[in-house]
Design a protein around this motif. Structure first.
Motif, PDB file in Angstrom:
ATOM      1  N   LEU A  99      21.854 -31.265  37.431  1.00 23.60           N
ATOM      2  CA  LEU A  99      20.902 -32.313  37.796  1.00 23.60           C
ATOM      3  C   LEU A  99      19.470 -31.881  37.504  1.00 23.60           C
ATOM      4  CD1 LEU A  99      22.555 -33.328  41.180  1.00 23.60           C
ATOM      5  CD2 LEU A  99      22.373 -34.804  39.172  1.00 23.60           C
ATOM      6  N   GLN A 100      19.155 -30.624  37.831  1.00 23.42           N
ATOM      7  CA  GLN A 100      17.819 -30.106  37.559  1.00 23.42           C
ATOM      8  C   GLN A 100      17.506 -30.085  36.065  1.00 23.42           C
ATOM      9  OE1 GLN A 100      18.216 -26.337  39.782  1.00 23.42           O
ATOM     10  NE2 GLN A 100      16.447 -26.986  40.981  1.00 23.42           N
ATOM     11  N   ALA A 101      18.553 -29.922  35.244  1.00 21.57           N
ATOM     12  CA  ALA A 101      18.374 -29.880  33.789  1.00 21.57           C
ATOM     13  C   ALA A 101      18.355 -31.273  33.174  1.00 21.57           C
ATOM     14  CB  ALA A 101      19.489 -29.051  33.154  1.00 21.57           C
ATOM     15  N   GLY A 102      18.447 -32.298  34.007  1.00 20.27           N
ATOM     16  CA  GLY A 102      18.383 -33.661  33.502  1.00 20.27           C
ATOM     17  C   GLY A 102      19.718 -34.274  33.150  1.00 20.27           C
ATOM     18  N   VAL A 103      20.817 -33.612  33.524  1.00 16.46           N
ATOM     19  CA  VAL A 103      22.158 -34.126  33.255  1.00 16.46           C
ATOM     20  C   VAL A 103      22.595 -35.022  34.415  1.00 16.46           C
ATOM     21  CG1 VAL A 103      24.572 -33.516  32.841  1.00 16.46           C
ATOM     22  CG2 VAL A 103      22.745 -32.090  31.904  1.00 16.46           C
ATOM     23  N   ASP A 104      23.200 -36.138  34.114  1.00 15.98           N
ATOM     24  CA  ASP A 104      23.717 -37.052  35.133  1.00 15.98           C
ATOM     25  C   ASP A 104      25.093 -36.558  35.590  1.00 15.98           C
ATOM     26  OD1 ASP A 104      24.331 -39.166  36.780  1.00 15.98           O
ATOM     27  OD2 ASP A 104      24.787 -40.559  35.144  1.00 15.98           O
ATOM     28  N   VAL A 105      25.234 -36.228  36.852  1.00 17.71           N
ATOM     29  CA  VAL A 105      26.522 -35.826  37.414  1.00 17.71           C
ATOM     30  C   VAL A 105      27.143 -37.064  38.051  1.00 17.71           C
ATOM     31  CG1 VAL A 105      27.732 -34.306  39.022  1.00 17.71           C
ATOM     32  CG2 VAL A 105      25.707 -33.473  37.789  1.00 17.71           C
ATOM     33  N   ALA A 106      28.198 -37.572  37.427  1.00 14.07           N
ATOM     34  CA  ALA A 106      28.807 -38.824  37.876  1.00 14.07           C
ATOM     35  C   ALA A 106      29.467 -38.680  39.237  1.00 14.07           C
ATOM     36  CB  ALA A 106      29.827 -39.313  36.853  1.00 14.07           C
ATOM     37  N   ALA A 107      30.153 -37.560  39.460  1.00 18.83           N
ATOM     38  CA  ALA A 107      30.862 -37.338  40.725  1.00 18.83           C
ATOM     39  C   ALA A 107      31.383 -35.916  40.761  1.00 18.83           C
ATOM     40  CB  ALA A 107      32.010 -38.332  40.891  1.00 18.83           C
ATOM     41  N   ILE A 108      31.724 -35.476  41.963  1.00 21.96           N
ATOM     42  CA  ILE A 108      32.442 -34.214  42.169  1.00 21.96           C
ATOM     43  C   ILE A 108      33.753 -34.572  42.847  1.00 21.96           C
ATOM     44  CG2 ILE A 108      32.430 -31.953  43.281  1.00 21.96           C
ATOM     45  CD1 ILE A 108      29.360 -32.120  43.323  1.00 21.96           C
ATOM     46  N   VAL A 109      34.877 -34.153  42.261  1.00 26.35           N
ATOM     47  CA  VAL A 109      36.182 -34.435  42.860  1.00 26.35           C
ATOM     48  C   VAL A 109      36.812 -33.129  43.337  1.00 26.35           C
ATOM     49  CG1 VAL A 109      36.562 -36.539  41.540  1.00 26.35           C
ATOM     50  CG2 VAL A 109      37.365 -34.369  40.624  1.00 26.35           C
ATOM     51  N   GLU A 110      37.485 -33.194  44.463  1.00 24.37           N
ATOM     52  CA  GLU A 110      38.088 -32.028  45.110  1.00 24.37           C
ATOM     53  C   GLU A 110      39.473 -32.411  45.629  1.00 24.37           C
ATOM     54  OE1 GLU A 110      39.353 -28.853  46.473  1.00 24.37           O
ATOM     55  OE2 GLU A 110      37.266 -28.625  45.810  1.00 24.37           O
ATOM     56  N   ALA A 111      40.502 -31.667  45.194  1.00 23.11           N
ATOM     57  CA  ALA A 111      41.870 -31.969  45.610  1.00 23.11           C
ATOM     58  C   ALA A 111      42.114 -31.678  47.087  1.00 23.11           C
ATOM     59  CB  ALA A 111      42.867 -31.189  44.753  1.00 23.11           C
ATOM     60  N   ALA A 112      41.404 -30.706  47.621  1.00 18.32           N
ATOM     61  CA  ALA A 112      41.583 -30.342  49.025  1.00 18.32           C
ATOM     62  C   ALA A 112      41.008 -31.432  49.937  1.00 18.32           C
ATOM     63  CB  ALA A 112      40.904 -29.005  49.317  1.00 18.32           C
TER      64      ALA A 112
ATOM     65  N   LYS B 181      22.589 -31.086  49.224  1.00 22.04           N
ATOM     66  CA  LYS B 181      21.584 -31.200  48.171  1.00 22.04           C
ATOM     67  C   LYS B 181      22.021 -32.179  47.088  1.00 22.04           C
ATOM     68  CE  LYS B 181      20.889 -26.855  47.057  1.00 22.04           C
ATOM     69  NZ  LYS B 181      20.269 -25.653  46.428  1.00 22.04           N
ATOM     70  N   VAL B 182      23.270 -32.070  46.649  1.00 23.26           N
ATOM     71  CA  VAL B 182      23.725 -32.959  45.574  1.00 23.26           C
ATOM     72  C   VAL B 182      23.956 -34.374  46.101  1.00 23.26           C
ATOM     73  CG1 VAL B 182      24.689 -31.116  44.159  1.00 23.26           C
ATOM     74  CG2 VAL B 182      26.133 -32.213  45.851  1.00 23.26           C
ATOM     75  N   ARG B 183      24.380 -34.484  47.350  1.00 20.86           N
ATOM     76  CA  ARG B 183      24.569 -35.822  47.926  1.00 20.86           C
ATOM     77  C   ARG B 183      23.237 -36.560  48.057  1.00 20.86           C
ATOM     78  NH1 ARG B 183      29.232 -34.529  52.458  1.00 20.86           N
ATOM     79  NH2 ARG B 183      30.965 -35.558  51.364  1.00 20.86           N
ATOM     80  N   ARG B 184      22.192 -35.833  48.431  1.00 21.15           N
ATOM     81  CA  ARG B 184      20.873 -36.457  48.553  1.00 21.15           C
ATOM     82  C   ARG B 184      20.375 -36.981  47.211  1.00 21.15           C
ATOM     83  NH1 ARG B 184      19.677 -32.249  52.352  1.00 21.15           N
ATOM     84  NH2 ARG B 184      18.748 -30.997  50.676  1.00 21.15           N
ATOM     85  N   LEU B 185      20.878 -36.397  46.129  1.00 17.97           N
ATOM     86  CA  LEU B 185      20.492 -36.834  44.794  1.00 17.97           C
ATOM     87  C   LEU B 185      21.436 -37.901  44.250  1.00 17.97           C
ATOM     88  CD1 LEU B 185      19.488 -33.358  43.315  1.00 17.97           C
ATOM     89  CD2 LEU B 185      17.972 -35.232  43.956  1.00 17.97           C
ATOM     90  N   GLY B 186      22.315 -38.407  45.138  1.00 12.68           N
ATOM     91  CA  GLY B 186      23.145 -39.550  44.769  1.00 12.68           C
ATOM     92  C   GLY B 186      24.488 -39.230  44.159  1.00 12.68           C
ATOM     93  N   VAL B 187      24.917 -37.974  44.210  1.00 15.37           N
ATOM     94  CA  VAL B 187      26.204 -37.600  43.619  1.00 15.37           C
ATOM     95  C   VAL B 187      27.300 -37.733  44.673  1.00 15.37           C
ATOM     96  CG1 VAL B 187      27.532 -35.770  42.504  1.00 15.37           C
ATOM     97  CG2 VAL B 187      25.079 -35.990  42.041  1.00 15.37           C
ATOM     98  N   PRO B 188      28.307 -38.581  44.445  1.00 14.72           N
ATOM     99  CA  PRO B 188      29.412 -38.683  45.414  1.00 14.72           C
ATOM    100  C   PRO B 188      30.352 -37.487  45.316  1.00 14.72           C
ATOM    101  CG  PRO B 188      29.828 -40.101  43.538  1.00 14.72           C
ATOM    102  CD  PRO B 188      28.445 -39.529  43.336  1.00 14.72           C
ATOM    103  N   ILE B 189      30.821 -37.015  46.465  1.00 14.00           N
ATOM    104  CA  ILE B 189      31.818 -35.946  46.514  1.00 14.00           C
ATOM    105  C   ILE B 189      33.106 -36.544  47.078  1.00 14.00           C
ATOM    106  CG2 ILE B 189      32.394 -33.650  47.387  1.00 14.00           C
ATOM    107  CD1 ILE B 189      29.418 -33.118  47.712  1.00 14.00           C
ATOM    108  N   MET B 190      34.148 -36.598  46.256  1.00 16.28           N
ATOM    109  CA  MET B 190      35.389 -37.255  46.636  1.00 16.28           C
ATOM    110  C   MET B 190      36.465 -36.211  46.917  1.00 16.28           C
ATOM    111  SD  MET B 190      35.394 -40.105  43.599  1.00 16.28           S
ATOM    112  CE  MET B 190      33.889 -40.956  43.124  1.00 16.28           C
ATOM    113  N   THR B 191      36.810 -36.040  48.187  1.00 18.55           N
ATOM    114  CA  THR B 191      37.885 -35.120  48.546  1.00 18.55           C
ATOM    115  C   THR B 191      39.234 -35.823  48.414  1.00 18.55           C
ATOM    116  OG1 THR B 191      37.615 -35.724  50.875  1.00 18.55           O
ATOM    117  CG2 THR B 191      36.423 -33.773  50.105  1.00 18.55           C
ATOM    118  N   LYS B 192      40.310 -35.016  48.405  1.00 19.70           N
ATOM    119  CA  LYS B 192      41.673 -35.523  48.205  1.00 19.70           C
ATOM    120  C   LYS B 192      41.737 -36.391  46.952  1.00 19.70           C
ATOM    121  CE  LYS B 192      44.215 -36.456  51.786  1.00 19.70           C
ATOM    122  NZ  LYS B 192      44.763 -37.048  53.041  1.00 19.70           N
TER     123      LYS B 192
END
Length: 223
Positions: free
Chosen positions: A29-42, A54-65
């Motif tokens: 994000l700091q480098a100007g790349v758009d992070v669409a989402a973070i997915v986590e199987a756990a 920090k990443v959530r405040r910048l609008g990146v969703p974190i999807m568990t399971k």
């Protein structure tokens, strides 16, 4: 991107919500790349809350399971199909949805960086609980190659606080071995060893303790 400052793509899907996945997402994000989402199987985020926030405040969703079912594209990535997972880590039919990205970053399954220690001819053993091939060492973090000490991810895959304590043990031990140490160095080393033992106590440290027990008893695969 982290080492050379080169953006890997324009829109990234991060797989893995451990500390590395979260931190690298923030760096992207700091480098100007758009992070669409973070997915986590756990079912829970594996990294520290401060990194996730920090990443959530910048609008990146974190999807568990959630995991990636299919990567889309032919010669290069054009997207991904993500899917929910149940408590047994099985895909949940009907929950598939497509996300448009040009890069998929995998932040799962770390391995010890043991190549340099292998060249030093230290005895190595394969211990799955500790991440793979790791060097045999004593409480002072000295390997079977005299004068070669280890700490951190080369020792075993564990959290950063354990790596810092191991580094303190190795550093003080090396100073003691050269004779260039202060009188209180022995007590300092014992204190660090106690701190590491306390850190690995409880349910969260069971996997590490089991792996170290295998290492000490020689039940791991030797190379």
């Amino acid at each position: 991107m982290n080492v050379y400052g080169i953006q890997p793509g324009n829109r990234v899907l991060m797989i893995g919500a451990g500390n590395i996945g979260l931190i690298v997402s923030y760096q992207l994000l700091q480098a100007g790349v758009d992070v669409a989402a973070i997915v986590e199987a756990a079912p829970r985020i594996g990294g520290y809350k401060v990194h996730a926030s920090k990443v959530r405040r910048l609008g990146v969703p974190i999807m568990t399971k959630t995991t990636v079912k299919t990567a889309l594209g032919d010669r290069f990535v054009t997207g991904a199909v993500i899917c929910d997972m149940d408590d047994a880590f099985r895909l949940v039919p009907g929950t598939e949805r497509e996300i448009e990205v040009d890069t998929i970053c995998l932040s799962v399954g770390l391995n010890p960086m043991s190549e340099l220690i292998t060249h030093a001819r230290a005895e190595m053993r394969y211990v799955p609980q500790l991440g793979g091939f790791i060097p045999v060492r004593d409480d002072s973090m000295e390997t079977t190659a005299p004068g070669v000490y280890v700490a951190g991810d080369v020792s075993c895959i564990e959290e950063a606080s354990a790596a810092m304590i191991e580094g303190s043990i190795a550093g003080v031990s090396a100073a003691i071995a050269t004779g260039m140490h202060r009188p209180e160095a022995l007590d300092m080393r014992d204190e660090f060893i106690d701190q590491l033992r306390i850190l690995r106590s409880g349910d969260t440290g069971k996997k590490i303790r089991d792996g170290l027990k295998m290492l000490e008893q020689g039940r791991a695969v030797t190379c």
